[in-house]
Scaffold this active site. Structure first.
Site, PDB file in Angstrom:
ATOM      1  N   TYR A 207       0.839  -1.198   0.000  1.00 22.94           N
ATOM      2  CA  TYR A 207       0.000   0.000   0.000  1.00 22.94           C
ATOM      3  C   TYR A 207       0.870   1.242   0.000  1.00 22.94           C
ATOM      4  O   TYR A 207       2.049   1.192   0.317  1.00 22.94           O
ATOM      5  CB  TYR A 207      -0.967   0.008   1.198  1.00 22.94           C
ATOM      6  CG  TYR A 207      -0.323   0.288   2.531  1.00 22.94           C
ATOM      7  CD1 TYR A 207      -0.278   1.587   3.049  1.00 22.94           C
ATOM      8  CD2 TYR A 207       0.226  -0.733   3.288  1.00 22.94           C
ATOM      9  CE1 TYR A 207       0.308   1.850   4.277  1.00 22.94           C
ATOM     10  CE2 TYR A 207       0.806  -0.478   4.517  1.00 22.94           C
ATOM     11  CZ  TYR A 207       0.842   0.814   5.017  1.00 22.94           C
ATOM     12  OH  TYR A 207       1.422   1.076   6.228  1.00 22.94           O
ATOM     13  N   CYS A 208       0.252   2.357  -0.381  1.00 24.00           N
ATOM     14  CA  CYS A 208       0.933   3.654  -0.334  1.00 24.00           C
ATOM     15  C   CYS A 208      -0.041   4.680   0.243  1.00 24.00           C
ATOM     16  O   CYS A 208      -0.776   4.368   1.175  1.00 24.00           O
ATOM     17  CB  CYS A 208       1.542   4.045  -1.673  1.00 24.00           C
ATOM     18  SG  CYS A 208       0.430   4.062  -3.095  1.00 24.00           S
ATOM     19  N   ALA A 209      -0.068   5.889  -0.283  1.00 26.90           N
ATOM     20  CA  ALA A 209      -0.826   6.977   0.344  1.00 26.90           C
ATOM     21  C   ALA A 209      -2.336   6.934   0.075  1.00 26.90           C
ATOM     22  O   ALA A 209      -3.138   7.103   0.982  1.00 26.90           O
ATOM     23  CB  ALA A 209      -0.263   8.318  -0.105  1.00 26.90           C
TER      24      ALA A 209
ATOM     25  N   CYS B 207      -1.963   7.285  -5.756  1.00 33.96           N
ATOM     26  CA  CYS B 207      -0.538   6.985  -5.611  1.00 33.96           C
ATOM     27  C   CYS B 207      -0.178   5.801  -6.511  1.00 33.96           C
ATOM     28  O   CYS B 207      -0.869   4.787  -6.521  1.00 33.96           O
ATOM     29  CB  CYS B 207      -0.249   6.658  -4.144  1.00 33.96           C
ATOM     30  SG  CYS B 207       1.453   6.217  -3.799  1.00 33.96           S
TER      31      CYS B 207
END
Length: 121
Positions: free
Chosen positions: A74-76, A80
């Site tokens: 996962y990221c932001a 993203c």
């Protein structure tokens, strides 16, 4: 002669915040990887996640030698591109159970779940 139709290479398996929360509480939780840089990871992260920035994703081979292990990146947020990029790289490295929590930190918090880190409040 019939031919098998493969899924497009750009198709990534994804999951929702609620599904991820359930899996993290299960008997076999996925390895949860935050692919943002170290500063962003220290600021806000999903509890139980580890940090492997996208530009260093190859180090996962040392952390997760089992190519069948469930891995979630996962990221932001959904805009993203770091987590889909990391997921594709992991797939190319031979990991067969990789999913992208595409809503990332923003989606986790929007679902009502807590983040941890020095800027999480």
């Amino acid at each position: 002669m019939a031919t098998a139709t493969a899924e497009p290479a750009d198709t990534l398996a994804t999951l929702t915040a609620d599904s991820l929360k359930r899996e993290l509480r299960s008997d076999r939780p996925p390895i949860l990887i935050n692919v943002l840089d170290a500063e962003a990871y220290q600021a806000r992260r999903i509890p139980g996640s580890i940090n492997v920035p996208t530009d260093n994703i190859a180090v996962v081979e040392e952390i997760v030698p089992d190519r069948e292990a469930p891995v979630v990146v996962y990221c932001a947020n959904a805009d993203c591109t770091a987590s889909p990029e990391a997921a594709r790289t992991l797939q190319e490295m031979g990991y067969r159970n990789v999913r992208d929590f595409e809503d990332g930190l923003q989606g986790w918090r929007a679902a009502g779940y807590d983040l941890i880190g020095n800027a999480a409040s």
